[in-house]
Design a protein around this motif. Structure first.
Motif, PDB file in Angstrom:
ATOM      1  N   PHE A 180       0.829  -1.208   0.000  1.00  0.00           N
ATOM      2  CA  PHE A 180       0.000   0.000   0.000  1.00  0.00           C
ATOM      3  C   PHE A 180       0.863   1.257   0.000  1.00  0.00           C
ATOM      4  CE2 PHE A 180      -2.416   3.349   2.238  1.00  0.00           C
ATOM      5  CZ  PHE A 180      -3.511   3.443   1.380  1.00  0.00           C
ATOM      6  N   GLY A 181       2.081   1.151   0.489  1.00  0.00           N
ATOM      7  CA  GLY A 181       2.970   2.305   0.548  1.00  0.00           C
ATOM      8  C   GLY A 181       3.729   2.583  -0.732  1.00  0.00           C
ATOM      9  N   LEU A 182       3.439   1.832  -1.818  1.00  0.00           N
ATOM     10  CA  LEU A 182       4.178   1.985  -3.069  1.00  0.00           C
ATOM     11  C   LEU A 182       3.381   2.776  -4.092  1.00  0.00           C
ATOM     12  CD1 LEU A 182       5.491  -1.671  -3.469  1.00  0.00           C
ATOM     13  CD2 LEU A 182       6.615   0.247  -2.326  1.00  0.00           C
ATOM     14  N   GLU A 183       4.089   3.559  -4.917  1.00  0.00           N
ATOM     15  CA  GLU A 183       3.434   4.180  -6.054  1.00  0.00           C
ATOM     16  C   GLU A 183       3.903   3.580  -7.373  1.00  0.00           C
ATOM     17  OE1 GLU A 183       5.889   8.258  -7.061  1.00  0.00           O
ATOM     18  OE2 GLU A 183       4.292   8.348  -5.581  1.00  0.00           O
ATOM     19  N   LYS A 207       5.520   6.082  -2.026  1.00  0.00           N
ATOM     20  CA  LYS A 207       4.673   7.227  -2.342  1.00  0.00           C
ATOM     21  C   LYS A 207       5.345   8.541  -1.949  1.00  0.00           C
ATOM     22  CE  LYS A 207       0.278   4.747  -2.102  1.00  0.00           C
ATOM     23  NZ  LYS A 207      -1.008   4.554  -1.385  1.00  0.00           N
ATOM     24  N   ARG A 208       5.203   9.542  -2.836  1.00  0.00           N
ATOM     25  CA  ARG A 208       5.842  10.852  -2.665  1.00  0.00           C
ATOM     26  C   ARG A 208       4.788  11.955  -2.588  1.00  0.00           C
ATOM     27  NH1 ARG A 208      11.207   9.883  -3.972  1.00  0.00           N
ATOM     28  NH2 ARG A 208      11.469   7.636  -3.842  1.00  0.00           N
ATOM     29  N   PRO A 209       5.112  13.068  -1.901  1.00  0.00           N
ATOM     30  CA  PRO A 209       4.173  14.206  -1.819  1.00  0.00           C
ATOM     31  C   PRO A 209       4.294  15.118  -3.051  1.00  0.00           C
ATOM     32  CG  PRO A 209       6.053  14.611  -0.406  1.00  0.00           C
ATOM     33  CD  PRO A 209       6.256  13.235  -0.988  1.00  0.00           C
ATOM     34  N   HIS A 210       3.821  14.632  -4.198  1.00  0.00           N
ATOM     35  CA  HIS A 210       3.884  15.436  -5.415  1.00  0.00           C
ATOM     36  C   HIS A 210       3.000  16.677  -5.274  1.00  0.00           C
ATOM     37  CE1 HIS A 210       5.868  11.949  -6.941  1.00  0.00           C
ATOM     38  NE2 HIS A 210       4.791  11.195  -6.815  1.00  0.00           N
ATOM     39  N   LYS A 211       3.394  17.723  -5.942  1.00  0.00           N
ATOM     40  CA  LYS A 211       2.698  19.002  -5.781  1.00  0.00           C
ATOM     41  C   LYS A 211       1.236  18.907  -6.200  1.00  0.00           C
ATOM     42  CE  LYS A 211       3.873  23.878  -6.014  1.00  0.00           C
ATOM     43  NZ  LYS A 211       4.891  24.850  -6.464  1.00  0.00           N
ATOM     44  N   GLU A 212       0.978  18.178  -7.282  1.00  0.00           N
ATOM     45  CA  GLU A 212      -0.407  18.037  -7.742  1.00  0.00           C
ATOM     46  C   GLU A 212      -1.231  17.141  -6.818  1.00  0.00           C
ATOM     47  OE1 GLU A 212       2.073  14.909  -9.866  1.00  0.00           O
ATOM     48  OE2 GLU A 212       2.278  16.995  -9.232  1.00  0.00           O
ATOM     49  N   GLN A 213      -0.578  16.503  -5.826  1.00  0.00           N
ATOM     50  CA  GLN A 213      -1.260  15.621  -4.896  1.00  0.00           C
ATOM     51  C   GLN A 213      -1.713  16.356  -3.634  1.00  0.00           C
ATOM     52  OE1 GLN A 213      -1.697  12.483  -5.826  1.00  0.00           O
ATOM     53  NE2 GLN A 213      -2.714  11.722  -3.981  1.00  0.00           N
ATOM     54  N   THR A 245       0.549  -6.813  10.190  1.00  0.00           N
ATOM     55  CA  THR A 245       1.469  -5.775   9.740  1.00  0.00           C
ATOM     56  C   THR A 245       0.954  -4.394  10.104  1.00  0.00           C
ATOM     57  OG1 THR A 245       2.200  -7.112   7.858  1.00  0.00           O
ATOM     58  CG2 THR A 245       2.623  -4.760   7.743  1.00  0.00           C
ATOM     59  N   PHE A 246       1.841  -3.587  10.667  1.00  0.00           N
ATOM     60  CA  PHE A 246       1.566  -2.164  10.893  1.00  0.00           C
ATOM     61  C   PHE A 246       2.642  -1.370  10.172  1.00  0.00           C
ATOM     62  CE2 PHE A 246       2.525   1.753  13.231  1.00  0.00           C
ATOM     63  CZ  PHE A 246       1.305   2.403  13.117  1.00  0.00           C
ATOM     64  N   TYR A 247       2.223  -0.319   9.444  1.00  0.00           N
ATOM     65  CA  TYR A 247       3.157   0.437   8.604  1.00  0.00           C
ATOM     66  C   TYR A 247       2.817   1.923   8.669  1.00  0.00           C
ATOM     67  CZ  TYR A 247       5.229   2.144   4.176  1.00  0.00           C
ATOM     68  OH  TYR A 247       5.926   2.837   3.219  1.00  0.00           O
ATOM     69  N   ILE A 248       3.842   2.752   8.822  1.00  0.00           N
ATOM     70  CA  ILE A 248       3.661   4.198   8.767  1.00  0.00           C
ATOM     71  C   ILE A 248       4.859   4.800   8.037  1.00  0.00           C
ATOM     72  CG2 ILE A 248       4.699   4.540  11.071  1.00  0.00           C
ATOM     73  CD1 ILE A 248       2.787   6.969  11.367  1.00  0.00           C
ATOM     74  N   ALA A 249       4.578   5.732   7.126  1.00  0.00           N
ATOM     75  CA  ALA A 249       5.654   6.293   6.298  1.00  0.00           C
ATOM     76  C   ALA A 249       5.377   7.769   6.014  1.00  0.00           C
ATOM     77  CB  ALA A 249       5.783   5.525   4.997  1.00  0.00           C
ATOM     78  N   PRO A 250       5.963   8.686   6.797  1.00  0.00           N
ATOM     79  CA  PRO A 250       5.886  10.117   6.460  1.00  0.00           C
ATOM     80  C   PRO A 250       7.009  10.500   5.487  1.00  0.00           C
ATOM     81  CG  PRO A 250       6.919   9.840   8.597  1.00  0.00           C
ATOM     82  CD  PRO A 250       6.595   8.451   8.100  1.00  0.00           C
ATOM     83  N   THR A 251       6.687  11.300   4.489  1.00  0.00           N
ATOM     84  CA  THR A 251       7.676  11.750   3.503  1.00  0.00           C
ATOM     85  C   THR A 251       7.534  13.254   3.305  1.00  0.00           C
ATOM     86  OG1 THR A 251       7.554   9.628   2.357  1.00  0.00           O
ATOM     87  CG2 THR A 251       8.550  11.455   1.161  1.00  0.00           C
ATOM     88  N   LEU A 252       8.645  13.966   3.466  1.00  0.00           N
ATOM     89  CA  LEU A 252       8.668  15.423   3.337  1.00  0.00           C
ATOM     90  C   LEU A 252       9.429  15.801   2.071  1.00  0.00           C
ATOM     91  CD1 LEU A 252       8.049  18.187   4.851  1.00  0.00           C
ATOM     92  CD2 LEU A 252      10.424  18.038   5.649  1.00  0.00           C
ATOM     93  N   GLU A 253       8.847  16.688   1.282  1.00  0.00           N
ATOM     94  CA  GLU A 253       9.496  17.149   0.058  1.00  0.00           C
ATOM     95  C   GLU A 253       9.565  18.677   0.055  1.00  0.00           C
ATOM     96  OE1 GLU A 253       9.280  14.664  -3.562  1.00  0.00           O
ATOM     97  OE2 GLU A 253       8.089  16.340  -4.341  1.00  0.00           O
ATOM     98  N   TRP A 254      10.732  19.197  -0.311  1.00  0.00           N
ATOM     99  CA  TRP A 254      10.957  20.649  -0.297  1.00  0.00           C
ATOM    100  C   TRP A 254      11.544  21.068  -1.637  1.00  0.00           C
ATOM    101  CZ3 TRP A 254      15.371  23.380   2.873  1.00  0.00           C
ATOM    102  CH2 TRP A 254      15.263  24.767   2.708  1.00  0.00           C
ATOM    103  N   ASP A 255      10.803  21.896  -2.350  1.00  0.00           N
ATOM    104  CA  ASP A 255      11.315  22.509  -3.571  1.00  0.00           C
ATOM    105  C   ASP A 255      12.093  23.756  -3.167  1.00  0.00           C
ATOM    106  OD1 ASP A 255       9.936  20.557  -4.975  1.00  0.00           O
ATOM    107  OD2 ASP A 255       8.159  21.814  -5.238  1.00  0.00           O
ATOM    108  N   ILE A 256      13.374  23.580  -2.937  1.00  0.00           N
ATOM    109  CA  ILE A 256      14.194  24.688  -2.445  1.00  0.00           C
ATOM    110  C   ILE A 256      14.232  25.815  -3.468  1.00  0.00           C
ATOM    111  CG2 ILE A 256      16.507  25.314  -1.628  1.00  0.00           C
ATOM    112  CD1 ILE A 256      16.845  22.359  -0.801  1.00  0.00           C
ATOM    113  N   SER A 257      14.298  25.446  -4.727  1.00  0.00           N
ATOM    114  CA  SER A 257      14.197  26.400  -5.835  1.00  0.00           C
ATOM    115  C   SER A 257      13.702  25.626  -7.045  1.00  0.00           C
ATOM    116  CB  SER A 257      15.554  27.045  -6.121  1.00  0.00           C
ATOM    117  OG  SER A 257      16.449  26.100  -6.690  1.00  0.00           O
TER     118      SER A 257
END
Length: 696
Positions: free
Chosen positions: A124-127, A154-160, A214-226
């Motif tokens: 479930f954690g895969l894109e 899975k990633r925090p894409h901007k359109e998401q 199974t227990f799973y947790i996955a936080p992902t932070l994305e930063w567009d620095i420029s």
């Protein structure tokens, strides 16, 4: 304008969605415009269908449609795969690609695999999932001969931003679970984003009293620095707990009947479920950083830290009784008594993986060139108490419940292993005259492994080479040829308590990738020939040793097509021949567990009007041809029967937000043997799963 496709809408799906005639006319332009971001192992940025090798990208949509709950289910409808050869194990993923094991990676960085310290994967954690079939040491250095499988989380894409889903699942075998996925913007322009994925699931195994939670947790932070600089921080925690499967069956009573004509039930547990247990915790944190220096120069850096804590106890039986000279004897001839024992593992493995590389893109009127040069480093340390013979006992197969309840404490041997690898690599891909794609690579690795308890050390300095040529001919016909190598030093000790020697594979591949002008889809054909030095094999008491030489060759056909906008079809056929050659006698012996022929077909149709609007119905058929047992086993080199199973899919989009789905695998509940070596392994029973998803 440059387009960016992230792996939530994979390039393979893009290719299939394009009109084929347009794809044929514009394929060079599209290839140049696609930029793969986040977690990919294809560092040259190439689309899989235009790579001069067998490469595949599986989308999130495909995972959902086929209800992939366990990672080793991904290849059921992919050419080259033999899946779950040891059955549907509750705690381990079993892959064979082109008749050999594969190396698994997460977000473009390889994982170490050693016994029970193999990383678990929450699907479930895969894109997306990327696959390279066959030898490939150019990507990661040390790698298994069967190829590479890369899980992209899975990633925090901007359109998401502002979007998410909640998914509820329930099925047979007391299966139920929940998944939650949401992406939030953390500032006004959404240049800083957080995606949080949470999953929980539990299911009983096919064997009596086995289960896994199974227990799973996955936080992902994305930063567009420029506009040209991006940073992603990835973290995850997963806990698996349950009673592990003991899917080791004697050949008598499975492949051949017992003297009374009966067979063992596929639910029999020849382990000790009253005492068998496993708890596996894995922590992972890392980063991905990339910067565009302009003028075609880009830099990439990624790092991953992993900590796996495993506590495992599992009882098992020997595959047969034995004479005083260790010749196998049918258990019925020994009053159904065989030896039993216990595998025990309690410890941790810590790994560090780092990759840094520069890509330079250059073009003129006749050349478009991409050069990649980089360095990677891998380090793993294992500290554990381990023994495959931690608690011996006598097992009665006629009344297997008597074997349960072995109350003595298993004893493990201290195991301390450290392995390191430093690699330098250079890859180049040149598109010449918009027709010829020439690729080459060279890589040098320094690898070392120490086992401190027994004071053993193995070293290997290895240089790997690769080369390929593809001709993009008219009408979408793209023939290619490639040469590749792989090397690997297996982590851990062999059955004779020695560190393994390096494994070396050399592979030649010839194929055609066809994007027809008359059909929306992709058809690929590939033939390969490979030689493995030092491949692993299991002996009669469950331990592993190394073969001298293994020769493999095969043919693969894959068709992924949209017959109409509503009706799609996937067809996969695989022919594999895998043999061991004895250096002394020159005799070639077929290796066990690998079927010669595998065929799979899956299709679905979506109604988009009328009373059935929003309904998708599908069916799949999977055929595995016969394989053989191990030479020297009870029924030496006996033929293992072929089998065919059918899968069904029903999916209904209730609204744009609500989706209900039902999947049934092995709908007829066919009893079959997945494979045999010295043991035999029953295949997965009927699996039914229903899900309700709310997307917002």
């Amino acid at each position: 304008m440059k387009k960016t496709f992230v792996y939530s809408a994979l390039t393979s799906a893009v290719i299939l969605a394009m009109n084929s005639a347009y794809a044929n006319e514009q394929k060079v332009e599209e290839l140049d415009e696609i930029t793969v971001t986040g977690g990919s192992m294809f560092r040259m940025g190439e689309v899989p269908v235009y790579q001069a090798k067998s490469a595949v990208a599986i989308t999130r949509e495909d995972l959902d449609k086929q209800d992939v709950l366990k990672a080793d289910e991904i290849g059921r409808y992919q050419a080259g795969f033999t899946n779950q050869i040891y059955g549907s194990d509750t705690n381990t993923n079993w892959f064979r690609v082109r008749g050999a094991e594969v190396t698994q990676a997460i977000n473009g960085l390889p994982t170490f695999s050693y016994g029970f310290f193999t990383p678990q994967v929450e699907t479930f954690g895969l894109e997306a999932i990327e696959i390279t079939k066959g030898a490939d040491s150019m990507t990661f250095g040390a790698a298994q001969a069967g190829g590479l499988i890369n899980y992209v989380t899975k990633r925090p894409h901007k359109e998401q931003v502002g979007k998410g889903e909640v998914k509820l699942t329930a099925g047979n075998k007391n299966q139920y679970g929940i998944g939650v996925d949401y992406t939030a913007g953390l500032n006004a322009d959404d240049s800083v984003r957080l995606r949080s994925v949470l999953g929980y699931g539990t299911r009983d195994g096919d064997w009596d009293k086995t289960k896994n939670e199974t227990f799973y947790i996955a936080p992902t932070l994305e930063w567009d620095i420029s506009d040209r600089t991006h940073l992603t921080i990835l973290a995850s925690y997963q806990r698996d707990h349950g009673i592990p499967s003991s899917n080791f069956y004697p050949q008598e009573g499975t492949l051949r009947s017992l003297p009374n004509g009966s067979y063992y039930s596929r639910n029999v547990n020849f382990g000790d479920p009253l005492n068998d247990k496993e708890t596996n915790r894995q922590y992972r944190i890392g980063y991905e950083f990339n910067h565009d220096f302009a003028n075609g120069l880009k830099g990439y850096s990624s790092y991953s830290y992993s900590h796996i804590q495993n506590n495992h106890r599992g009882g098992y039986i020997f595959p047969s009784a034995y004479t005083t000279t260790y010749a196998p004897v049918a258990p019925s001839a020994n009053n159904y008594m065989v030896s039993g024992n216990t595998v025990y593992n309690n410890g941790k493995m810590i790994t560090h993986t780092l990759d840094n590389h520069l890509n330079w893109e250059y073009e003129n009127t006749w050349l478009k060139n991409t050069l990649s040069i980089g360095m990677d480093y891998r380090h793993a340390k294992v500290d554990a108490l381990y023994s495959q013979y931690a608690l011996a006992y006598s097992a009665n197969l006629a009344n297997y419940h008597q074997n349960w309840g072995q109350s003595a404490t298993p004893i493990g041997t201290p195991t301390h292993i450290k392995t390191r690898q430093l690699g330098l690599y250079l890859q180049n891909q040149a598109r010449i005259a918009e027709k010829y794609v020439l690729g080459f690579g060279i890589r040098h690795d320094k690898a070392k492994q120490n086992e401190y308890t027994s004071s053993q050390t193995v070293k290997n300095n290895h240089t790997s080479y690769s080369g390929s040529l593809m001709y993009e001919a008219p009408y979408g016909i793209n023939p290619y040829f490639s040469y590749s190598e792989s090397f690997n030093i297996p982590v851990g000790l062999s059955g004779n308590e020695r560190l393994y020697d390096p494994q070396i594979t050399r592979q030649y591949e010839l194929g055609v990738k066809y994007l027809p002008t008359w059909l929306d889809g992709v058809i690929t054909i590939a033939g390969f020939r490979a030689k493995d030095n030092g491949a692993l094999k299991m002996n009669g008491v469950g331990t592993t040793t190394q073969d001298d030489n293994v020769y493999r060759k095969g043919f693969e056909l894959q068709a992924d097509v949209n017959i109409t906008p509503n009706w799609n079809l996937t067809l996969a056929y695989t022919y594999t021949k895998s043999e061991t050659k004895d250096k002394a006698t020159g005799e070639k012996v077929r290796r066990p567990s690998i079927p010669t022929n595998v065929f799979a077909l899956i299709t679905d149709y979506t109604f988009n009007e009328g009373p059935l609007n929003g309904l998708t119905l599908g069916a799949g058929l999977r055929y595995n041809g016969h394989s053989v047992t191990s030479k020297g086993s009870l029924y030496s080199h006996a033929q293992v029967p072929s089998y065919t199973v059918v899968d069904l899919i029903a999916r209904y989009a209730i609204t744009q937000n609500w989706i209900a789905q039902v999947n049934i695998d092995n709908v007829g509940n066919r009893r079959y043997i997945a494979s045999c070596d010295y043991y035999c392994y029953y295949g997965q029973e009927r699996k039914m799963n229903a899900s309700l998803t709310y997307k917002f």
